[in-house]
Design a protein around this motif. Structure first.
Motif, PDB file in Angstrom:
ATOM      1  N   LEU A 165       1.188   1.500   5.534  1.00 37.22           N
ATOM      2  CA  LEU A 165       1.154   2.396   4.380  1.00 37.22           C
ATOM      3  C   LEU A 165       2.509   3.070   4.198  1.00 37.22           C
ATOM      4  O   LEU A 165       3.075   3.591   5.147  1.00 37.22           O
ATOM      5  N   LYS A 211       0.856  -1.176   0.000  1.00 37.25           N
ATOM      6  CA  LYS A 211       0.000   0.000   0.000  1.00 37.25           C
ATOM      7  C   LYS A 211       0.894   1.228   0.000  1.00 37.25           C
ATOM      8  O   LYS A 211       1.711   1.400   0.910  1.00 37.25           O
ATOM      9  N   ILE A 258      -7.906   3.146   1.135  1.00 40.90           N
ATOM     10  CA  ILE A 258      -6.618   2.541   1.503  1.00 40.90           C
ATOM     11  C   ILE A 258      -6.826   1.366   2.447  1.00 40.90           C
ATOM     12  O   ILE A 258      -6.241   0.292   2.267  1.00 40.90           O
TER      13      ILE A 258
END
Length: 163
Positions: free
Chosen positions: A96, A5, A68
């Motif tokens: 992330l 991600k 996300i």
């Protein structure tokens, strides 16, 4: 397998969308352009050369965070100009990774002047983004200089995320 991600970040015109899309293609994962998720009122402000405020960005960043969190792997193009914005994007997703496309005002302004049909208008808006930008440190984001070809930028990112 590690979750993939990524947020490709930086001021408008630094190449977030094109680099982000190319990176997602190389990685075989979904790409989302943050600009596509601005509420209409934000788009209208930008069309009129009015920089967005933190309040304007709040719901937009929350929408991107929802994407996300819910996607198994993705690349998102988003300015993510301040640590508070990056915190919203990272909420419930500590893995992330941010990729900061770093460039000089003059370089980016030259690119802006060549853009067709983009709602982001005027050097004052770009100046506002530079004034708002609080650069992430190298622990928070991978730094990539945009004074390279797109292919070289993608190669540098792929090399760094493979480590």
């Amino acid at each position: 397998m590690m979750t993939k991600k990524y947020v490709v970040m930086g001021v408008s015109g630094c190449g977030k969308s094109s680099i982000g899309e190319a990176l997602a293609t190389k990685l075989g994962i979904a790409f989302y352009d943050g600009d596509d998720f601005h509420p209409q009122i934000n788009v209208e402000k930008m069309l009129n050369g009015i920089p967005l405020t933190d309040d304007d960005r709040q719901s937009w960043l929350e929408t991107l965070n929802s994407i996300i969190v819910n996607e198994p792997a993705l690349v998102v193009a988003c300015s993510a100009l301040k640590p508070e914005y990056r915190d919203i994007l990272r909420k419930n997703c500590p893995q992330l990774q941010f990729i900061y496309l770093k460039g000089k005002f003059d370089t980016i302004w030259q690119r802006h002047k060549m853009r067709q049909g983009h709602y982001f208008k005027g050097s004052a808006m770009l100046e506002s983004q530079f004034n708002t930008l609080i650069e992430p440190n190298r622990l928070e984001a991978m730094h990539v200089d945009i004074d390279k070809t797109p292919e070289e930028i993608i190669e540098q990112i792929l090399t760094n995320i493979a480590q």
